[in-house]
Every structure is written in structure tokens, then in C-alpha cells.
Design an enzyme around this catalytic site. Structure first.
Site, short mmCIF file in Angstrom:
data_model
loop_
_atom_site.label_atom_id
_atom_site.label_comp_id
_atom_site.label_asym_id
_atom_site.label_seq_id
_atom_site.Cartn_x
_atom_site.Cartn_y
_atom_site.Cartn_z
N SER A 1 -4.91 -1.00 -7.33
CA SER A 1 -5.82 -2.19 -6.56
C SER A 1 -4.74 -3.14 -6.13
CB SER A 1 -6.71 -2.75 -7.59
OG SER A 1 -5.79 -3.61 -8.43
N LYS B 1 0.46 -5.37 -6.00
CA LYS B 1 0.60 -4.41 -7.16
C LYS B 1 -0.24 -3.19 -7.27
CE LYS B 1 2.76 -7.81 -10.19
NZ LYS B 1 4.08 -7.24 -10.20
N CYS B 2 -0.42 -2.72 -5.82
CA CYS B 2 -1.54 -1.61 -5.63
C CYS B 2 -0.84 -0.53 -5.18
CB CYS B 2 -2.72 -2.26 -4.78
SG CYS B 2 -4.05 -1.06 -4.04
N GLY B 3 -1.67 0.66 -5.16
CA GLY B 3 -1.03 1.95 -4.52
C GLY B 3 -0.93 1.74 -2.87
#
Length: 203
Positions: free
Chosen positions: A6, A73-75
């Protein structure tokens, strides 16, 4: 499914009406009957940028705008690189990216505005306007996202922000025209062709 990933968005204040001592107008009227809801323009909104300064959407008149909720900190976080590349390519063609960090999905934007700003600049060289961290879902949804997700306000379509890096495309005259999900990358032809369409400075 990228359930484990996310990203984040940034905070937004009430539309320009708040400047006229009506800070509760939009939120209060959200519960009214659709035909009684106020007509709101994209250009009415006044938000706070990531440095704590006022940012008036009225300054965006005449530009095509992509509004995107972001997270560190998300894909999908590497999309920052393409968002910056898209901005650099088209910023002289009346186009701008507006990023809204958000911690709504998986706690993937836990940082402060200063930390987010440092992260974006250090890792991706972001120069496009970043706003303060906001919520884009549920009761805490920022006013501008209420507008973007409610057809009775944006006169286009009711949607839900499903994940980080969902994209809302606003025409040069302030109309919501496209909603693209997170997996549509910034350099996708769906976006670049939209920017170039009808632009005399097209490259």
C-alpha cells in the site's frame, strides 16, 4: 492481488469556502439529498502542501492535472520515479501531478510530512507538488477526495480509492475525466495520450 502492498496520501483542508467562514459546509452537506448538495468546483479547494503552505487549486486552471494518493512503503512506491518523469516530460504542456500522501492502506505511509518529503526527494528526486498527508477513505476522507469520489459533486462518477497510487485525471477546465487504478503506470498510453490530446504543444 497486491493486498500486502500500500501507499500514502497527503492532507487536505476544506475548499476555498473555508476562507469565507464556511469550514463545515461541504462536510455537513455530504449527508443531504443529492439534488440539495452544493455545486463544487475542483478549483474551489484550498489545501496544505507538504511544507505547510497554502496551495490553491484555482492556480491550476488551464492545466491538466493528475491527482494521486501516494505511500512510501508500498509495492507501487517505485511509481514515484515515473510520476516525476511524466511531470518533467509534460510540465511545459500545461500538465501537473499533485501527490497526496496517505496512510490509509496497510499503514504504508507512517512518516511525518517532513520525512515523506525527504524520502521522495532523496530516493526519487520528486519535484512535482506534494501535499500534506491526508485520508482518502471513510469518514476522515479529505474534502478534495470527497469531491473526487462522489458523482453528485464531480458530475462524473462515484468511486472508491482502493489502494495507493490510484489516479484521478482532471481536464484543463476542471472536469474529472478519468479514474485509473494503481496498476496503471504513469507512462501508460492511457495517460500520455490523454495529456497530449488537443495540446498544441504536443511533442
Amino acid at each position: 492481488m497486491l493486498i500486502g502492498f500500500s501507499c500514502l496520501l497527503s492532507p487536505v483542508r476544506m475548499p476555498a469556502q473555508e476562507k469565507m467562514a464556511q469550514p463545515e459546509l461541504i462536510q455537513t452537506d455530504m449527508n443531504a439529498e443529492p439534488e440539495k448538495k452544493p455545486k463544487v468546483s475542483f478549483y474551489d479547494f484550498v489545501v496544505t502542501d507538504i511544507d505547510g503552505k497554502e496551495f490553491k487549486f484555482s492556480t491550476l486552471k488551464g492545466k491538466k492535472v493528475m491527482v494521486v494518493n501516494t505511500a512510501s512503503k508500498c509495492g507501487y512506491t517505485p511509481q514515484y520515479k515515473e510520476l516525476e518523469a511524466l511531470y518533467q516530460k509534460y510540465k511545459d504542456m500545461n500538465f501537473v501531478v499533485i501527490g497526496f500522501p496517505s496512510n490509509d492502506f496497510g499503514g504504508q505511509e507512517p512518516g511525518t510530512n517532513k520525512e515523506i518529503s525527504t524520502f521522495c526527494q532523496k530516493n526519487y528526486g520528486v519535484t512535482f507538488p506534494m501535499m500534506a498527508k491526508v485520508s482518502v477513505t471513510n469518514e476522515q476522507k479529505a474534502p478534495v477526495y470527497r469531491y473526487l469520489t462522489d458523482a453528485t459533486l464531480n458530475q462524473f462518477k462515484t468511486t472508491t480509492v482502493k489502494w495507493n497510487f490510484q489516479k484521478y485525471l482532471i481536464s484543463a477546465d476542471g472536469r474529472l475525466e478519468k479514474i485509473l487504478e494503481s496498476d496503471v503506470t504513469p507512462m501508460d498510453p492511457k495517460i500520455t495520450s490523454w495529456i497530449e490530446a488537443g495540446n498544441p504543444a504536443r511533442k
